[in-house]
Design a protein around this motif. Sequence first.
Motif, PDB file in Angstrom:
ATOM      1  N   LEU A  45       0.811  -1.221   0.000  1.00 51.14           N
ATOM      2  CA  LEU A  45       0.000   0.000   0.000  1.00 51.14           C
ATOM      3  C   LEU A  45       0.842   1.267   0.000  1.00 51.14           C
ATOM      4  CD1 LEU A  45      -2.803  -0.982   2.551  1.00 51.14           C
ATOM      5  CD2 LEU A  45      -2.854  -1.115   0.052  1.00 51.14           C
ATOM      6  N   ALA A  63      -3.363  -0.109   9.595  1.00 47.08           N
ATOM      7  CA  ALA A  63      -2.912   1.102   8.896  1.00 47.08           C
ATOM      8  C   ALA A  63      -1.687   0.844   8.031  1.00 47.08           C
ATOM      9  CB  ALA A  63      -2.614   2.201   9.907  1.00 47.08           C
ATOM     10  N   GLY A  64      -0.913  -0.180   8.347  1.00 51.00           N
ATOM     11  CA  GLY A  64       0.251  -0.489   7.523  1.00 51.00           C
ATOM     12  C   GLY A  64       1.557  -0.562   8.290  1.00 51.00           C
ATOM     13  N   LYS A 106      -3.883   5.202   6.738  1.00 51.80           N
ATOM     14  CA  LYS A 106      -4.313   4.986   5.365  1.00 51.80           C
ATOM     15  C   LYS A 106      -5.026   6.230   4.846  1.00 51.80           C
ATOM     16  CE  LYS A 106      -4.976  -0.044   5.519  1.00 51.80           C
ATOM     17  NZ  LYS A 106      -5.985  -1.130   5.446  1.00 51.80           N
ATOM     18  N   SER A 107      -4.906   6.449   3.546  1.00 47.98           N
ATOM     19  CA  SER A 107      -5.596   7.590   2.925  1.00 47.98           C
ATOM     20  C   SER A 107      -5.951   7.235   1.496  1.00 47.98           C
ATOM     21  CB  SER A 107      -4.711   8.841   2.958  1.00 47.98           C
ATOM     22  OG  SER A 107      -3.597   8.661   2.103  1.00 47.98           O
ATOM     23  N   SER A 108      -6.861   7.982   0.927  1.00 46.65           N
ATOM     24  CA  SER A 108      -7.244   7.803  -0.475  1.00 46.65           C
ATOM     25  C   SER A 108      -7.115   9.151  -1.167  1.00 46.65           C
ATOM     26  CB  SER A 108      -8.691   7.306  -0.581  1.00 46.65           C
ATOM     27  OG  SER A 108      -8.807   6.013  -0.031  1.00 46.65           O
ATOM     28  N   VAL A 133      -6.104   3.059  -2.157  1.00 47.26           N
ATOM     29  CA  VAL A 133      -5.812   3.201  -0.735  1.00 47.26           C
ATOM     30  C   VAL A 133      -4.300   3.198  -0.567  1.00 47.26           C
ATOM     31  CG1 VAL A 133      -6.053   2.197   1.555  1.00 47.26           C
ATOM     32  CG2 VAL A 133      -7.957   2.069  -0.072  1.00 47.26           C
ATOM     33  N   THR A 192      -0.854   3.860   2.169  1.00 45.83           N
ATOM     34  CA  THR A 192      -0.333   4.004   3.534  1.00 45.83           C
ATOM     35  C   THR A 192       0.639   5.173   3.541  1.00 45.83           C
ATOM     36  OG1 THR A 192      -0.584   1.684   4.165  1.00 45.83           O
ATOM     37  CG2 THR A 192       1.100   2.944   5.319  1.00 45.83           C
TER      38      THR A 192
END
Length: 554
Positions: free
Chosen positions: A12, A33-34, A503-505, A512, A514
Amino acid sequence: MLAQLAIRNIVLIERLEIRFPAGLTVLTGETGAGKSILLDAFALALGGRGDGALVRHGESQGQVTAVFDVPVDHPARRLAEAADLEIDGDLILRRVQFADGRTRALVNDQPVSVQALRSIGASLVEIHGQHADRALVDPASHRAILDGHAGLGADARAVADAARRVRDSRSALAEHEARMAEIRKERDYLAHAVEELMILAPEAGEEVALSERRQLMQGAEKVAADLADTAESISGPVPGLLAALRKLERRSAMAASIVARPVAALDALMVAFDEAELALAEAMRAAEFDPAELERTEERLFKLRAASRKFNVPADDLAVLRDRFATEHAAIEAGEEELARLATSLAEADLAYVGAADRLSKARHAAAATLDRAVGEELVPLRLGRARLFTRIETDRSARDPAGFDRVEFWVETNPGTRPGPLMKVASGGELSRFILALKVVLADRGSAPTLVFDEVDTGVGGAVSDAIGQRLARLADRVQVMAVTHAPQVAARATSHFLIAKSSPRGSDRVLTEVSALQPSSRREEIARMLAGAQVTEEARAAAGRLIEAGQV
């Protein structure tokens, strides 16, 4: 220490660059979240197992780069030099992961094997977590850890040097024994041959000289008879010719011009007859021989030629062969003396090894007791007061290992009366992390990589234990760089730097990603408040977070 970590197209993570300071760094974020992705990527750069699944979907490759600032005398630089790498300045470890599963390893942009990268990485970073595959403190390294803690480096090197001398002495003895075994097969033959050739006493060129002499003596009788006949045949006319010469000489007064030429010719003829008689006399003397000498010559020739056939060399080489055989026979005797010397040398080297290894073993046992007590004291505030970590040493005095007689492994007993066993097999995930933390706090910067990573070392423990863990991580960070992935606000509050993983987009996209961001004081307090309160952050949580941060900085 780790100065920078750059990740491209790993799961990600699309593009990420993090700069790490010294001290205690924490990484926090919600579950999923990664955080694990970040550690997996880091492990990849250190030589961990590659996997095509790590490459971000739709990409052909991903890569991770870790930049380390290490002293010029750090072991990692020696490992790099051993791999024929040119290192100037920072150490830069890079791993390229291809989607088809292939990987490429580089150090300072120079290709290396994954094994070399893993070796260098292990000297720079230790990752400790709840799983054995993350714990780089494996049994193979426990002996070195104990030696480092006790300051036994010089003693360990002395044993290694002694072991090398034993190995070299044993190798030299075995090689000489093998050589002597071959030579001994020829001993009796050489002794007999040398004796025979010494009695024969051959000389270079002797056969040719004897052969010529025998040939001369064999033809001497016939030659002598012919010489005698020739001498007799030329002596007959001489008196008549001499009388005629005298008569003509008496007439020379009357007719000198007439008789001068005949007189001169006859005079020359008489001189020639004298010379011929002299030559024939000398030849007849030379043709005289002793029959016994002929017999001796033929007997000598027979012996020389028999020896030539026996030893399969020309007769002229018999003298050289005699000298070579004598040298080889003498070498056997010298070899036996050398064999005895090498055996003595091996015994002395072994005795020195045993002495050095015994001293090291005693020091290890004493150091183990000290280490076990110190770790035990650290376990109490970590709520493992009833547990025990002890250093198990198995000593085999028949061994001649470069590391000595001892096999060292850290064992634990989780509760009184339970069966003890190896640290990695007996301790549960949470216990394992705390055992390792206690051990690392005691060891401090001895026998440790310059960067330590603790993955969720606080899992499954309460506030008091989390605070104790935070205290110990902070203490450890005074000596080495410490990074901790944590869910405990008590641990996060003691950090000198704090990174949030989330995480974000991207706007207008369903992708998605990280991302990792460095938290400033206000956002840091908000994150610790979230860790305390959960989804709904209250003012009470923010106040509590502020108190934790303030207490953690004391």
